[in-house]
Design an enzyme around this catalytic site. Structure first.
Site, PDB file in Angstrom:
ATOM      1  N   HIS A 147       0.860  -1.193   0.000  1.00 16.09           N
ATOM      2  CA  HIS A 147       0.000   0.000   0.000  1.00 16.09           C
ATOM      3  C   HIS A 147       0.892   1.237   0.000  1.00 16.09           C
ATOM      4  O   HIS A 147       2.130   1.116  -0.060  1.00 16.09           O
ATOM      5  CB  HIS A 147      -0.938  -0.038   1.217  1.00 16.09           C
ATOM      6  CG  HIS A 147      -0.227  -0.279   2.517  1.00 16.09           C
ATOM      7  ND1 HIS A 147       0.613   0.638   3.087  1.00 16.09           N
ATOM      8  CD2 HIS A 147      -0.209  -1.357   3.340  1.00 16.09           C
ATOM      9  CE1 HIS A 147       1.102   0.172   4.213  1.00 16.09           C
ATOM     10  NE2 HIS A 147       0.633  -1.065   4.398  1.00 16.09           N
TER      11      HIS A 147
ATOM     12  N   HIS B 104       4.064   1.342   2.192  1.00 21.92           N
ATOM     13  CA  HIS B 104       5.236   0.641   1.647  1.00 21.92           C
ATOM     14  C   HIS B 104       5.880   1.470   0.529  1.00 21.92           C
ATOM     15  O   HIS B 104       7.099   1.568   0.433  1.00 21.92           O
ATOM     16  CB  HIS B 104       4.831  -0.717   1.056  1.00 21.92           C
ATOM     17  CG  HIS B 104       4.243  -1.681   2.050  1.00 21.92           C
ATOM     18  ND1 HIS B 104       2.946  -2.121   1.971  1.00 21.92           N
ATOM     19  CD2 HIS B 104       4.787  -2.295   3.117  1.00 21.92           C
ATOM     20  CE1 HIS B 104       2.712  -2.977   2.954  1.00 21.92           C
ATOM     21  NE2 HIS B 104       3.802  -3.100   3.673  1.00 21.92           N
TER      22      HIS B 104
ATOM     23  N   LYS C 258       5.618   3.299  11.462  1.00 21.86           N
ATOM     24  CA  LYS C 258       4.373   2.604  11.815  1.00 21.86           C
ATOM     25  C   LYS C 258       4.628   1.494  12.836  1.00 21.86           C
ATOM     26  O   LYS C 258       3.856   1.279  13.755  1.00 21.86           O
ATOM     27  CB  LYS C 258       3.761   2.033  10.532  1.00 21.86           C
ATOM     28  CG  LYS C 258       2.719   0.953  10.721  1.00 21.86           C
ATOM     29  CD  LYS C 258       1.358   1.552  10.930  1.00 21.86           C
ATOM     30  CE  LYS C 258       0.330   0.570  11.455  1.00 21.86           C
ATOM     31  NZ  LYS C 258       0.409  -0.774  10.981  1.00 21.86           N
ATOM     32  N   ASP C 259       5.744   0.765  12.640  1.00 18.92           N
ATOM     33  CA  ASP C 259       6.106  -0.312  13.565  1.00 18.92           C
ATOM     34  C   ASP C 259       7.249   0.199  14.452  1.00 18.92           C
ATOM     35  O   ASP C 259       8.402  -0.182  14.291  1.00 18.92           O
ATOM     36  CB  ASP C 259       6.518  -1.556  12.776  1.00 18.92           C
ATOM     37  CG  ASP C 259       5.368  -2.080  11.936  1.00 18.92           C
ATOM     38  OD1 ASP C 259       4.634  -2.946  12.414  1.00 18.92           O
ATOM     39  OD2 ASP C 259       5.172  -1.585  10.806  1.00 18.92           O
TER      40      ASP C 259
HETATM   41  P1  AMP Z   1       4.728  -4.903   6.670  1.00 19.81           P
HETATM   42  O1  AMP Z   1       4.536  -5.315   5.260  1.00 19.81           O
HETATM   43  O2  AMP Z   1       3.462  -4.526   7.379  1.00 19.81           O
HETATM   44  O3  AMP Z   1       5.587  -5.854   7.452  1.00 19.81           O
HETATM   45  O4  AMP Z   1       5.553  -3.544   6.630  1.00 19.81           O
HETATM   46  C1  AMP Z   1       6.760  -3.456   5.939  1.00 19.81           C
HETATM   47  C2  AMP Z   1       7.394  -2.104   6.217  1.00 19.81           C
HETATM   48  O5  AMP Z   1       6.499  -1.077   5.813  1.00 19.81           O
HETATM   49  C3  AMP Z   1       7.698  -1.876   7.696  1.00 19.81           C
HETATM   50  O6  AMP Z   1       8.939  -1.198   7.828  1.00 19.81           O
HETATM   51  C4  AMP Z   1       6.553  -1.013   8.124  1.00 19.81           C
HETATM   52  O7  AMP Z   1       6.834  -0.192   9.238  1.00 19.81           O
HETATM   53  C5  AMP Z   1       6.308  -0.182   6.887  1.00 19.81           C
HETATM   54  N1  AMP Z   1       4.947   0.342   6.879  1.00 19.81           N
HETATM   55  C6  AMP Z   1       3.804  -0.371   6.999  1.00 19.81           C
HETATM   56  N2  AMP Z   1       2.729   0.453   7.014  1.00 19.81           N
HETATM   57  C7  AMP Z   1       3.229   1.709   6.924  1.00 19.81           C
HETATM   58  C8  AMP Z   1       2.626   3.012   6.907  1.00 19.81           C
HETATM   59  N3  AMP Z   1       1.317   3.182   6.998  1.00 19.81           N
HETATM   60  N4  AMP Z   1       3.447   4.072   6.786  1.00 19.81           N
HETATM   61  C9  AMP Z   1       4.796   3.926   6.702  1.00 19.81           C
HETATM   62  N5  AMP Z   1       5.411   2.734   6.720  1.00 19.81           N
HETATM   63  C10 AMP Z   1       4.642   1.643   6.828  1.00 19.81           C
END
Ligand code: AMP
Length: 280
Positions: free
Chosen positions: A34, A37, A150-151
């Site tokens: 999204h 990412h 976010k994390d």
């Molecule tokens: P995930 O696919 O959820 O494991 O996230 C992969 C990376 O994208 C991680 O470093 C997250 O912190 C980052 N991420 C996920 N959602 C967001 C968001 N809304 N804004 C910024 N970074 C994000």
């Protein structure tokens, strides 16, 4: 854009690019991409990356037995198209089998920052995250890797891992991308009904209100304020997992909200667990 599924092939390609003097960025994700990412890819480009490697891997090791590993949303085709459009130069789609060979028995365990917050509620989660991220760092050997705020706990733990295990790379952290409603973008938002999405706005609203209060009053006692946030979240029909105020570097609990303090929260919205945070 190159596509890899074999870890060794990615490793070879990245090593060759590094030899050519190309600056390599890694963006680790679990896919179902999204705008959050895509903002990480953009941050990599802005920082001057010549090669942007996006990994898409739903890492089984970081999911608990009762969590959503099986139903986690996946869409490789859409992820490919989005990465290409965003300017990634390589995408890595490993399988659990080629990331974790038979009798895989080495894991990376961060022991302090992982103890509380999501670490306390999701035993083994950060062990899984650190292990897969360490593997990705060894495969891509990037000059820098981009993570999202976010994390917040994850990003803090990864920075500690890089420091303590002497990984030869820089960590870049990009701000949270939100939907127009304020809801932080997440692959898990796809689980939410329209009504749940509307209720989930209370998360960001609580965080923005806290930022405004700290800006106006400089310092605010936490305990009473925490109770106020919990009440607001419960009034919106959310089940609170935790609402904590911590030092933005050490993740130690604090007694007062002030500049530099982070509020981290996790709630259940129906069956979906959502996290969000803000630095005051
Ligand atoms: P995930 O696919 O959820 O494991 O996230 C992969 C990376 O994208 C991680 O470093 C997250 O912190 C980052 N991420 C996920 N959602 C967001 C968001 N809304 N804004 C910024 N970074 C994000």
């Amino acid at each position: 854009m190159k596509t890899f599924t074999e870890p060794k092939k990615l490793q070879k390609w990245c090593a060759a690019k590094r030899m050519e003097g190309r600056k390599i960025a890694l963006v680790p994700t679990m896919g179902y991409l999204h705008e959050g990412h895509l903002s990480l890819i953009e941050a990599a480009r802005k920082k001057g990356a010549d090669e942007i490697v996006v990994s898409v891997f739903v890492n089984p090791v970081q999911f608990g037995p009762n969590e959503d590993y099986d139903k986690y949303p996946r869409d490789e085709k859409a992820d490919l198209a989005k990465c290409r459009k965003a300017g990634a130069t390589a995408i890595f789609f490993p399988t659990p089998q080629n990331m974790y060979l038979d009798a895989h028995s080495v894991y990376v365990n961060e022991e302090t920052l992982s103890a509380g917050l999501c670490g306390a509620r999701r035993p083994g989660h950060f062990r899984g995250v650190c292990t897969v991220v360490a593997k990705l760092f060894n495969l891509a050997h990037p000059h820098f890797a981009v993570f999202g705020q976010k994390d917040f706990q994850q990003e803090t733990i990864i920075r500690r891992m890089v420091r303590d295990l002497n990984f030869d790379l820089e960590i870049v952290v990009a701000p949270i991308v939100r939907e127009p409603s304020g809801l932080a973008r997440s692959s898990r938002n796809t689980y939410l009904s329209a009504d749940e999405k509307s209720r989930a706005r209370a998360l960001s609203q609580s965080l923005f209100a806290a930022q405004a209060d700290v800006k106006a009053k400089k310092t605010v006692p936490w305990k009473a304020y925490q109770a106020k946030i919990v009440k607001k979240l419960e009034a919106a029909g959310l089940k609170v997992d935790y609402v904590e105020a911590v030092d933005g570097e050490t993740l130690e609990p604090v007694k007062r909200l002030e500049k530099g303090v982070a509020i981290l929260l996790a709630v259940y919205c129906g069956k979906t667990r959502l996290i969000d945070n803000a630095v005051m």
